[in-house]
Design an enzyme around this catalytic site. Structure first.
Site, PDB file in Angstrom:
ATOM      1  CD  GLU A   1      -2.572   1.365   2.596  1.00  0.00           C
ATOM      2  OE1 GLU A   1      -2.744   2.491   3.103  1.00  0.00           O
ATOM      3  OE2 GLU A   1      -3.023   0.308   3.105  1.00  0.00           O
TER       4      GLU A   1
ATOM      5  NE  ARG B   1      -0.062   8.670   5.295  1.00  0.00           N
ATOM      6  CZ  ARG B   1       0.129   7.948   6.387  1.00  0.00           C
ATOM      7  NH1 ARG B   1       1.313   7.993   7.007  1.00  0.00           N
ATOM      8  NH2 ARG B   1      -0.827   7.178   6.859  1.00  0.00           N
TER       9      ARG B   1
ATOM     10  CB  THR C   1      -3.265   8.628   2.557  1.00  0.00           C
ATOM     11  OG1 THR C   1      -2.387   7.789   3.323  1.00  0.00           O
ATOM     12  CG2 THR C   1      -3.605   9.844   3.409  1.00  0.00           C
TER      13      THR C   1
ATOM     14  CE  LYS D   1      -6.251   2.470   7.241  1.00  0.00           C
ATOM     15  NZ  LYS D   1      -5.594   3.459   6.371  1.00  0.00           N
TER      16      LYS D   1
END
Length: 207
Positions: A40, A44, A68, A128
Site C-alpha cells: 500500500e 502522502r 490515504t 479498515k
C-alpha cells in the site's frame, strides 16, 4: 477481483510512504523475493503516484493499493497509475460512492458503530479499522465484530509484537503495517533489514 479473498491470502499489507520514486523498483523486487507480493503506497508525498507507476511496470504481479485516498479524483489518479484498489483513513460517503460507481475497490476507514452502519448502507463488507490501537485495540474490534457482519483490515499501531493477536480474530482479513518498510530504511537503502522484517512477520502469519 475478490478483495477479501486476496487479502485473506496475503494476511499482511506493508503500508509504505515513499519520498523517492526511484526506490520503487528495488522495493518491488525486495517484496517479491521476501514472499510478500503486495504494498500500500500512501498518497502522502509527491512521489507516490510515480512510485505506483514504477512498481506496476517493474513488478506486474504485485498487488498494489493506494493509501490515504481522500477524494474521488485521487482514486481515479491512483487507478490510472496502476493501483488495484484504494484505501482511505476515513469513510467519506462521496468518495466511496464515486469509487463504487467507477468500479474502484475501496476500503474506507472506520472506528465506531455509526461509521460501520454507514459502510453497510453503502454496500460495503470490508472496512479498515483505523487507527486500530488508539481506537480501543482488540477489545474494541471484538465488540464491533460481535454486532456487525463485516470484515476488517486493522491498521495503525500494528507491530511485530501484536500482529499475531490481531490476525487471530476471525473478523480480521489482513493487517496493514508501517513498521515493515519505514521511510528511514528506504532512505538508507537497507533492503536486508526490510527483508528480515518481512520474513519475521510472515512467520507470525503462518506463512
Amino acid at each position: 477481483m475478490d478483495l477479501i479473498a486476496e487479502l485473506g491470502r496475503l494476511r499482511l499489507i506493508p503500508v509504505i510512504t515513499l519520498h523517492d520514486a526511484t526506490h520503487a523498483e528495488r522495493l518491488g523486487d525486495t517484496l517479491l523475493t521476501a514472499g510478500l507480493p503486495c504494498a500500500e503506497i500512501t498518497l502522502r508525498t509527491p512521489a507516490a503516484l510515480d512510485a505506483i507507476r514504477r512498481l506496476r511496470q517493474a513488478c506486474p504481479t504485485l498487488r498494489l493499493a493506494a493509501g490515504t485516498v481522500l477524494t474521488g479524483a485521487q482514486a481515479d489518479q491512483a487507478m490510472d497509475a496502476g493501483a488495484d484498489f484504494v484505501v482511505s483513513p476515513g469513510l467519506n460517503p462521496t468518495t466511496v460512492r464515486h469509487c463504487l460507481q467507477a468500479g474502484i475497490p475501496i476500503i474506507p476507514g472506520i472506528n465506531n458503530p455509526s461509521q460501520i452502519e454507514l459502510g453497510l448502507e453503502l454496500g460495503l463488507s470490508l472496512l479498515k479499522f483505523f487507527p486500530a490501537e488508539p481506537s480501543g485495540g482488540l477489545p474494541m474490534l471484538k465488540a464491533l465484530a460481535a454486532v456487525y457482519p463485516v470484515r476488517f483490515m486493522p491498521t495503525g499501531g500494528i507491530s511485530a509484537d501484536n500482529l499475531g493477536s490481531w490476525l487471530a480474530q476471525p473478523s480480521v482479513v489482513a493487517c496493514g503495517g508501517s513498521w515493515l518498510v519505514t521511510p528511514e530504511l528506504l532512505t538508507a537503502g537497507d533492503w536486508t533489514e526490510i527483508r528480515r522484517r518481512i520474513t519475521a512477520a510472515l512467520a507470525l502469519c503462518g506463512r
